[in-house]
Design a protein around this motif. Structure first.
Motif, short mmCIF file in Angstrom:
data_model
loop_
_atom_site.label_atom_id
_atom_site.label_comp_id
_atom_site.label_asym_id
_atom_site.label_seq_id
_atom_site.Cartn_x
_atom_site.Cartn_y
_atom_site.Cartn_z
N ARG A 1 11.77 7.50 2.45
CA ARG A 1 12.82 7.58 1.43
C ARG A 1 12.27 8.11 0.11
NH1 ARG A 1 14.21 2.89 2.11
NH2 ARG A 1 13.00 1.84 0.49
N SER A 2 11.06 7.72 -0.23
CA SER A 2 10.48 8.08 -1.53
C SER A 2 9.77 9.42 -1.51
CB SER A 2 9.50 6.99 -1.98
OG SER A 2 10.12 5.72 -2.03
N ARG A 3 9.22 9.79 -0.36
CA ARG A 3 8.49 11.05 -0.25
C ARG A 3 9.04 11.83 0.94
NH1 ARG A 3 6.31 12.86 -4.24
NH2 ARG A 3 4.53 13.81 -3.19
N PRO A 4 10.25 12.36 0.83
CA PRO A 4 10.91 13.00 1.97
C PRO A 4 10.17 14.20 2.54
CG PRO A 4 12.08 13.46 -0.08
CD PRO A 4 11.08 12.40 -0.39
N GLY A 5 9.29 14.80 1.77
CA GLY A 5 8.52 15.92 2.30
C GLY A 5 7.18 15.52 2.87
N GLY A 6 6.89 14.22 2.86
CA GLY A 6 5.59 13.75 3.32
C GLY A 6 5.51 13.59 4.83
N ARG A 7 4.28 13.37 5.29
CA ARG A 7 4.05 13.17 6.71
C ARG A 7 3.13 11.97 6.92
NH1 ARG A 7 3.87 19.27 9.38
NH2 ARG A 7 5.27 20.23 7.86
N VAL A 8 3.27 11.37 8.10
CA VAL A 8 2.57 10.12 8.40
C VAL A 8 1.81 10.24 9.71
CG1 VAL A 8 2.85 7.66 8.88
CG2 VAL A 8 4.36 8.78 7.23
N PHE A 9 0.57 9.78 9.70
CA PHE A 9 -0.21 9.68 10.94
C PHE A 9 -0.49 8.22 11.23
CE2 PHE A 9 -4.44 9.16 12.89
CZ PHE A 9 -4.11 9.60 14.15
N GLN B 1 0.83 -1.21 0.00
CA GLN B 1 0.00 0.00 0.00
C GLN B 1 0.86 1.25 0.00
OE1 GLN B 1 -3.05 -0.03 3.01
NE2 GLN B 1 -3.75 -2.09 2.47
N VAL B 2 1.97 1.22 0.72
CA VAL B 2 2.88 2.37 0.72
C VAL B 2 3.43 2.60 -0.68
CG1 VAL B 2 5.17 3.14 1.47
CG2 VAL B 2 3.52 2.31 3.16
N GLU B 3 3.78 1.54 -1.37
CA GLU B 3 4.28 1.68 -2.73
C GLU B 3 3.24 2.33 -3.64
OE1 GLU B 3 5.52 -2.17 -3.96
OE2 GLU B 3 7.29 -2.21 -2.64
N GLN B 4 1.99 1.96 -3.45
CA GLN B 4 0.92 2.58 -4.23
C GLN B 4 0.78 4.05 -3.88
OE1 GLN B 4 -2.85 0.22 -4.54
NE2 GLN B 4 -1.71 -1.29 -3.35
N ALA B 5 0.90 4.37 -2.59
CA ALA B 5 0.81 5.77 -2.16
C ALA B 5 1.92 6.60 -2.77
CB ALA B 5 0.85 5.85 -0.64
N VAL B 6 3.12 6.02 -2.85
CA VAL B 6 4.24 6.71 -3.46
C VAL B 6 3.97 6.96 -4.94
CG1 VAL B 6 6.67 6.46 -4.14
CG2 VAL B 6 5.95 5.88 -1.80
N GLU B 7 3.42 5.95 -5.62
CA GLU B 7 3.09 6.10 -7.04
C GLU B 7 2.06 7.20 -7.25
OE1 GLU B 7 1.78 2.32 -8.38
OE2 GLU B 7 3.77 1.38 -8.26
N ALA C 1 7.56 -0.62 10.36
CA ALA C 1 8.74 0.25 10.25
C ALA C 1 9.33 0.19 8.85
CB ALA C 1 9.78 -0.15 11.30
N GLY C 2 9.40 -0.99 8.28
CA GLY C 2 9.95 -1.13 6.93
C GLY C 2 9.12 -0.42 5.89
N ALA C 3 7.79 -0.53 6.01
CA ALA C 3 6.91 0.14 5.05
C ALA C 3 7.06 1.65 5.15
CB ALA C 3 5.46 -0.27 5.32
N LEU C 4 7.15 2.17 6.37
CA LEU C 4 7.27 3.62 6.53
C LEU C 4 8.65 4.12 6.09
CD1 LEU C 4 5.37 4.40 9.84
CD2 LEU C 4 4.53 4.27 7.49
N ALA C 5 9.66 3.28 6.22
CA ALA C 5 10.99 3.66 5.72
C ALA C 5 10.95 3.89 4.21
CB ALA C 5 12.01 2.59 6.08
N THR C 6 10.18 3.07 3.52
CA THR C 6 10.02 3.25 2.08
C THR C 6 9.35 4.58 1.78
OG1 THR C 6 9.89 0.87 1.67
CG2 THR C 6 8.92 2.32 0.01
N PHE C 7 8.31 4.91 2.54
CA PHE C 7 7.61 6.18 2.31
C PHE C 7 8.54 7.36 2.58
CE2 PHE C 7 4.95 9.76 3.65
CZ PHE C 7 4.13 9.88 2.53
#
Length: 290
Positions: free
Chosen positions: A154-162, A106-112, A146-152
């Motif tokens: 790395r791919s979206r450095p300006g993004g934020r996570v809740f 799902q994180v990969e899809q969000a990045v796309e 943790a691994g999924a969020l590390a991908t986010f």
């Protein structure tokens, strides 16, 4: 040496202009941070399952990205803000039945989709296994999230996570155990058997089982807190706001007595949005501050 002086001044002016045009400076100039794309990640709760129809996902009523005015999701509350650029869109990538194992995809899809604000609610299905021994170990859950969020990151450095805490499954048992219809749905549908099987039993073994499942959920939430702390300022954990939420059967779908109905989705939004509200009063984070 007037020629050299003019050249130096020209270089300085060009350098200053490049700084003004940098992303960080542009973010500061725009004022408060606004996500262009909001994405919901997780399981059936974020997908709005059973919130508007018989065993269907009702994404318009999702607490995260729904556009139903009655729910007042995070997305709708952002649209109501009177400052900053208009949001580009809402994307619901949550899938019913998802465990922590499905979060990375799902994180990969969000990045796309170029999401820069993602909400994550996952873990109920890790605890609601067919048998207690099949519940996801806490260490595995923590590693996956943790691994999924590390991908986010790395791919979206300006993004934020809740990160929303996993709801208290034992509270659901407590508010529904005396309801004959609820117990019937839980038994026939084998809904979250680790917690809801033999719902009317007060035998010591059944009580101990429920306590162990609740402890597992609490451990998942402790893991989420650690993950968010390690992620840094661009992550917020709700501090168990959802786990501690005093929901009742009035907030649960009458089609399964498990998933939140529209009122329940609204309650989740109400309990979780204050955790991130101040983000939308701040400028974008500079990469080096993260």
């Amino acid at each position: 040496m007037p020629g050299r002086t003019v050249t130096v001044l020209t270089v300085v002016a060009a350098f200053t202009a490049s700084l003004a045009a940098s992303p960080a400076a542009a973010s500061d100039a725009r004022g408060p941070w606004r996500p262009a794309v909001v994405a919901a990640l997780g399981d059936s709760i974020s997908a709005g399952f059973n919130a508007c129809g018989w065993y269907v996902s009702c994404r318009s009523r999702s607490w995260s990205t729904g556009d139903d005015v009655g729910v007042q999701s995070h997305y709708m509350r952002l649209l109501d803000l009177d400052a900053g650029p208009v949001l580009g869109g809402n994307v619901n990538l949550a899938v019913p039945g998802t465990t922590s194992a499905g979060l990375a995809a799902q994180v990969e899809q969000a990045v796309e989709r170029r999401a820069d604000y993602v909400t994550v609610l996952v873990g109920a299905q890790d605890a609601c296994a067919p048998q207690e021994r099949l519940m996801t170990p806490v260490s595995v859950y923590e590693r996956r999230v943790a691994g999924a969020l590390a991908t986010f990151r790395r791919s979206r450095p300006g993004g934020r996570v809740f990160l929303a805490s996993v709801p208290d499954l034992k509270r659901l048992w407590r508010v529904g155990r005396d309801n004959l219809i609820a117990r019937g749905f839980w038994a026939i549908g084998r809904i979250c058997p680790t917690m809801l099987a033999k719902a009317s039993s007060e035998a010591p073994a059944e009580r101990a089982r429920r306590d162990r499942v609740r402890a597992r959920v609490a451990a998942y939430n402790a893991a989420l807190s650690r993950i968010c702390t390690a992620y840094g300022p661009a992550c917020r954990f709700d501090g168990n706001a959802l786990f501690d939420c005093p929901f009742t059967l009035n907030h649960v779908s009458k089609w399964d007595f498990f998933h939140p109905n529209a009122a329940g989705q609204r309650l989740i939004a109400q309990r979780t949005y204050p955790v991130v509200r101040d983000w939308f009063e701040q400028p974008a984070l500079r990469p080096e501050s993260r």
